[in-house]
Design an enzyme around this catalytic site. Sequence first.
Site, PDB file in Angstrom:
ATOM      1  N   GLU A 276      62.541  78.659  46.926  1.00 28.85           N
ATOM      2  CA  GLU A 276      61.348  79.122  47.633  1.00 28.85           C
ATOM      3  C   GLU A 276      60.166  79.174  46.667  1.00 28.85           C
ATOM      4  OE1 GLU A 276      59.912  83.042  50.230  1.00 28.85           O
ATOM      5  OE2 GLU A 276      61.701  83.152  48.981  1.00 28.85           O
ATOM      6  N   LYS A 347      57.776  79.024  57.490  1.00 27.07           N
ATOM      7  CA  LYS A 347      58.553  80.233  57.740  1.00 27.07           C
ATOM      8  C   LYS A 347      58.007  80.995  58.940  1.00 27.07           C
ATOM      9  CE  LYS A 347      60.496  84.296  55.437  1.00 27.07           C
ATOM     10  NZ  LYS A 347      60.518  85.121  54.222  1.00 27.07           N
ATOM     11  N   CYS A 399      64.507  82.504  52.987  1.00 25.51           N
ATOM     12  CA  CYS A 399      64.729  83.878  52.551  1.00 25.51           C
ATOM     13  C   CYS A 399      65.221  84.791  53.677  1.00 25.51           C
ATOM     14  CB  CYS A 399      63.434  84.416  51.923  1.00 25.51           C
ATOM     15  SG  CYS A 399      63.674  85.934  50.973  1.00 25.51           S
TER      16      CYS A 399
END
Length: 521
Positions: A276, A347, A399
Amino acid sequence: MIATVKTILTNCLHLAKDKKAWLALVAGLLLTLSYAPFGIWPLTFVCLLLAIYTTHNLQYGKQPSKQAAKYGFIFGLGWFGAGISWVHVSIATFGGMPLVASVLLMVLLCAYLAIYPALAFMFATRFASGLNSYGLLLLTGFAITEYLRGVVLTGFPWLSFGYTQTDSPLNYLAPIIGEFGLTLVCIAIGFGLYRLVCTREFKTSVIIALFAAVLVGINHYSRNTNYSDKTISTLLVQGNIKQNLRFEPSEFWTTMSKYQDMTRPHWDVDLVVWPEAAVPEIEALADSFLVGLDSAASFNETALITGIVDYQLDTKTVFNTLIVLGNKERNDEHGHYQYLGKNRFQKHQLLPIGEFVPFEDILRPIAPLFDLPMSSFSRGDEVQNNLRANGLNILPAICFEIAFANLVRGNYRSDSDILFTVSNDAWFGDSHGPHQHMQMARMRALELQRPLIRVTNNGISGVYDPISQAQISMPQFKADILKANVKLIQGNSIYSQYGNWPVWIVVVLMGILGIVIGSRR
């Protein structure tokens, strides 16, 4: 004022003498040992047995619902207080908060999360009239409250009971009923043990065992996932960049060069993955670096997936993004990367405080915790296309997103080859947080029956095969690379096709039956 303080002290004194309160707290604290990295999964059932014992009176009707809520709340304080203690690391180390303030924030967070088990126990006690209806309504209550915990205030579904069974024999049920169903199985087993130990009643345990056997039979005879004839080679690159340096502009080129240098000798794989925001420079300003990577990957007949921050200057929106560099298809003659091209993932499920700040005009001036770098992200679409990299379909999650089973499944397709997740767990130091994070990722792989590739800034990075249940990982807190061969899997699990709907149908039927039985007082 004096009378109020006196009342609080009196209540605390009574609570300190309450043996059931201590038992509920200890049961919640011990539950942490059921999760990674400890993995004592049978302890889950013992802890639930103790929690049920403290919230339910053997002589039914003498334990009011308020008392059940109190003990359920105390159980929840222990459960989350120990289980997510790693959150304090990020608040205290990187949040710039004094110790008293950070502890207070942790207490408030745990108290909020403890409300959900309190409501479940209160609901069961309030509407049940005996042990049979109590068991049915307890399962219904937890199904509802665990669902709400995953959606209210954007959701925090961390530490659901089902994750404790990631490495237990019960994980065989994950491709059928998912982690949500496994959570209810854990509660059912805990209740069955309660009846067995406290009332010497065997019937409930037998029914639960038969039900589990039926599920195992369904999975055995309807299983249509197996290895395909294709194996790919992968390279995972773990840079181990210190958290306080990741978004320092003076360190951007140093970080990008480090990842490039670690990758350069190992282009001879089918897929390269970086963590990430491995490229800390915003995408619009990293054009020359990305174009060079795109050419290098394509020249070596491979593809590279990396995290990057995309700040779009025209709209002033910021996305936590995954992009693909190099070959999109296996026989491409040149790289395909272009800024704002469609082969990217943004995301959707943002982390409160870390990636967006509610009431930011009020909170940001209060403390550094509410004004962290990169804490103003925009949300990507809930449903997005799989990434296409060197002929592979990659199902991505960034995540925190890996904790949301419905979100990950919503982007699953029958031709998805790999479940891929990136993270930066440097926020949580040398705690059990990263281990729990990896455990949740492995549960997603079990549910969808797809090989997992997980790469993070400082660990835990690794590869997991949901059929053999073999995991290969590299050490935490070390700059390292991992080359691994990944066997691809074909076919669809029951969970990947139907999600939680079969479980919800059973929950609704149990709830109706529990209320009908409970109404016959």
